[in-house]
Design a protein around this motif. Structure first.
Motif, short mmCIF file in Angstrom:
data_model
loop_
_atom_site.label_atom_id
_atom_site.label_comp_id
_atom_site.label_asym_id
_atom_site.label_seq_id
_atom_site.Cartn_x
_atom_site.Cartn_y
_atom_site.Cartn_z
N THR A 35 0.84 -1.20 0.00
CA THR A 35 0.00 0.00 0.00
C THR A 35 0.87 1.25 0.00
O THR A 35 0.61 2.22 -0.73
N HIS A 38 2.49 1.63 -3.55
CA HIS A 38 1.55 1.98 -4.61
C HIS A 38 0.88 3.33 -4.42
O HIS A 38 0.59 4.02 -5.39
N GLU A 39 0.62 3.70 -3.17
CA GLU A 39 -0.29 4.83 -2.95
C GLU A 39 0.25 5.92 -2.03
O GLU A 39 -0.25 7.04 -2.06
N GLU A 40 1.25 5.63 -1.21
CA GLU A 40 1.66 6.59 -0.19
C GLU A 40 3.07 7.14 -0.39
O GLU A 40 3.40 8.21 0.10
N MET A 44 5.79 6.46 -6.73
CA MET A 44 4.93 5.29 -6.81
C MET A 44 5.68 4.15 -7.52
O MET A 44 6.22 4.35 -8.61
N ASP A 104 -0.06 -1.53 -11.10
CA ASP A 104 0.11 -1.99 -9.73
C ASP A 104 -0.76 -3.21 -9.42
O ASP A 104 -0.52 -3.92 -8.43
N THR A 186 -7.50 -2.42 -5.03
CA THR A 186 -6.22 -1.76 -4.78
C THR A 186 -5.63 -2.38 -3.52
O THR A 186 -6.33 -3.06 -2.76
N SER A 188 -4.68 -0.84 -0.82
CA SER A 188 -5.27 -0.24 0.38
C SER A 188 -6.64 -0.85 0.67
O SER A 188 -6.99 -1.09 1.84
#
Length: 257
Positions: A35, A38-40, A44, A104, A186, A188
């Motif tokens: 997570t 990919h997102e934070e 990325m 992702d 996803t 997350s």
């Protein structure tokens, strides 16, 4: 790392025995790490080679995602990355393995496979319960249709496991390994489902949409045919089926959660 890799802990029983609480913690730890990637993270990243040998365990058995030698930057303005195929058979998403279509969601697929391995204690590529199943994932789809998902739980655990957590892990794994990348969550969302914060949608994967290409042996044959046909070495895919690194350089473990 003090406790080597997740693969060693799962598949070499004499080395380290993982109880259920530890397995669940490791699975959630991997989900948190992905997570972040990919997102934070500011940059990325798609890891491209998530597998049990690339998850290391520290002294407290916390999961550490390692070896970023195959990683790709995921540029937000692009819907996907078209790239040379590199990875490990048994963990690669079909759209990436067959066409080099990378997002992702390829890592999400690999995470689903690793999650099944954590629950079952079995290696996806090497486990064949009968002549009709090619791998652990194949067997999981069969058990899903039969409504017998608990048969996936490692028998070495006996009754010492949390059935609700096990059911969540298996259902999330099957959702993550859906043949259609659009139907995969996803990371997350997968994490929230694992922790019981979100309801897991009932989606049945249909591997037949890729026919035999979903199975490991034909994928290997497919790649070997491509290598023979390719006259340019850089265009040939780079892959393995034995859990070894492929086309990647050694990298130190990253604490991502």
């Amino acid at each position: 790392m003090e406790n080597n890799s997740l693969a060693r802990a799962l598949f070499e029983r004499s080395v380290l025995k993982l109880d259920w609480a530890t397995r669940y913690k490791i699975c959630v730890g991997i989900a948190r790490g992905l997570t972040f990637l990919h997102e934070e993270s500011t940059i990325m990243i798609v890891h491209r080679d998530i597998k049990a040998t690339n998850v290391l365990l520290d002294g407290n058995l916390n999961a550490k995602i390692s070896d970023f030698g195959l990683a790709k930057l995921n540029e937000g303005e692009n819907t996907h990355i078209s790239t040379r195929i590199a990875g490990t058979i048994g963990y690669m998403a079909p759209e990436y393995a067959l066409w080099g279509y990378l997002t992702d969601k390829a890592d999400v697929y690999s995470f689903g496979v690793v999650t099944l391995e954590i629950v079952s204690g079995k290696n996806n590529s090497n486990y064949r319960p009968d002549d009709t199943c090619t791998c652990l994932l194949d067997w999981a789809f069969v058990l899903q249709q039969k409504g017998s998902l608990m048969e996936l739980v490692d028998p070495n655990l006996g009754t010492e496991f949390n059935e609700k957590e096990a059911e969540r892990m298996i259902k999330v794994a099957l959702l993550c390994t859906n043949a259609s990348s659009k139907l995969r969550p996803t990371m997350s969302a997968a994490l929230r489902m694992l922790e019981g914060q979100d309801i897991i949608p009932e989606v049945i994967s249909d591997p037949s949409i890729y026919g035999k290409d979903m199975r490991i042996s034909p994928l290997r044959d497919h790649y070997q045919h491509m290598e023979m046909q390719s006259s340019i070495g850089s265009l040939a895919p780079n892959f393995s089926s034995d859990g070894a690194q492929v086309g990647s350089s050694s990298s130190s473990a990253q604490d991502l959660h």
